[in-house]
Design a protein around this motif. Sequence first.
Motif, PDB file in Angstrom:
ATOM      1  N   GLN A   1      32.462  41.956  49.102  1.00 41.29           N
ATOM      2  CA  GLN A   1      33.757  41.849  48.430  1.00 41.29           C
ATOM      3  C   GLN A   1      34.681  41.030  49.325  1.00 41.29           C
ATOM      4  OE1 GLN A   1      36.180  45.418  48.089  1.00 41.29           O
ATOM      5  NE2 GLN A   1      36.458  45.001  45.921  1.00 41.29           N
TER       6      GLN A   1
ATOM      7  N   ASN B   1      34.153  43.069  52.862  1.00 45.39           N
ATOM      8  CA  ASN B   1      33.629  44.430  52.792  1.00 45.39           C
ATOM      9  C   ASN B   1      32.210  44.335  52.250  1.00 45.39           C
ATOM     10  OD1 ASN B   1      33.067  47.122  52.455  1.00 45.39           O
ATOM     11  ND2 ASN B   1      35.011  47.612  51.472  1.00 45.39           N
TER      12      ASN B   1
ATOM     13  N   ASN C   1      33.150  52.386  54.692  1.00 46.32           N
ATOM     14  CA  ASN C   1      34.089  51.757  53.772  1.00 46.32           C
ATOM     15  C   ASN C   1      33.376  51.133  52.571  1.00 46.32           C
ATOM     16  OD1 ASN C   1      36.564  50.885  52.823  1.00 46.32           O
ATOM     17  ND2 ASN C   1      36.524  48.997  54.019  1.00 46.32           N
TER      18      ASN C   1
ATOM     19  N   TRP D   1      32.821  49.857  49.050  1.00 44.65           N
ATOM     20  CA  TRP D   1      33.691  49.518  47.921  1.00 44.65           C
ATOM     21  C   TRP D   1      33.023  49.874  46.606  1.00 44.65           C
ATOM     22  CZ3 TRP D   1      32.399  45.687  44.363  1.00 44.65           C
ATOM     23  CH2 TRP D   1      31.379  44.802  44.727  1.00 44.65           C
TER      24      TRP D   1
ATOM     25  N   PHE E   1      33.582  50.261  40.844  1.00 39.94           N
ATOM     26  CA  PHE E   1      34.369  50.073  42.070  1.00 39.94           C
ATOM     27  C   PHE E   1      35.854  50.185  41.780  1.00 39.94           C
ATOM     28  CE2 PHE E   1      34.423  45.887  40.226  1.00 39.94           C
ATOM     29  CZ  PHE E   1      35.529  45.231  40.722  1.00 39.94           C
TER      30      PHE E   1
END
Length: 166
Positions: free
Chosen positions: A90, A101, A141, A143, A166
């Motif tokens: 991302q 990400n 983390n 997403w 997401f």
Amino acid sequence: MNGKLLLLLGLTFLLSSCEKDDICAESTPTTPKVVIEFYDAANPTTAKNVSNLVVTSPDFTKALSPFSGTNKIKVPLKTFQDNTVLHFIQNGGTTLTTDDNLDVLTFSYSRTTSYVSRACGFRTLFSLNTVNPVVLTPDSNNWIQNIVIVQSSIANETETHVKLYF
């Protein structure tokens, strides 16, 4: 002279009965890509467009073009192995930056290869495994929030196979 004419007619007859090389028409089904559709995790019935999404793999020579402004993408699976690891980045670019990400998805499947034609060669059809067909590698983390298999048989590119939330 009669023999030459007879030989010429014989060769003409033989050559006219040969088939021209096949041409693989664009409409001929070949190995399909997996169709992935993106949805809003907060509102699961709403499709959600991705922006600056790059999909790559340790096995790709280059990343797939960045996807933006679409909620549906098609990505290839390996035809010579029963799993494919794909990196979904991302805010992705050609090089990793601090705002990227990266989520890692592993697709596990069985393969069936079938002969299409002399010009088109072979095609591979995929069937996602019933246990852990698509696994998200957990990190601090992620997403991607959820994965739903819509169609485990990947035989064409006209229907959605996987939904990512997401």
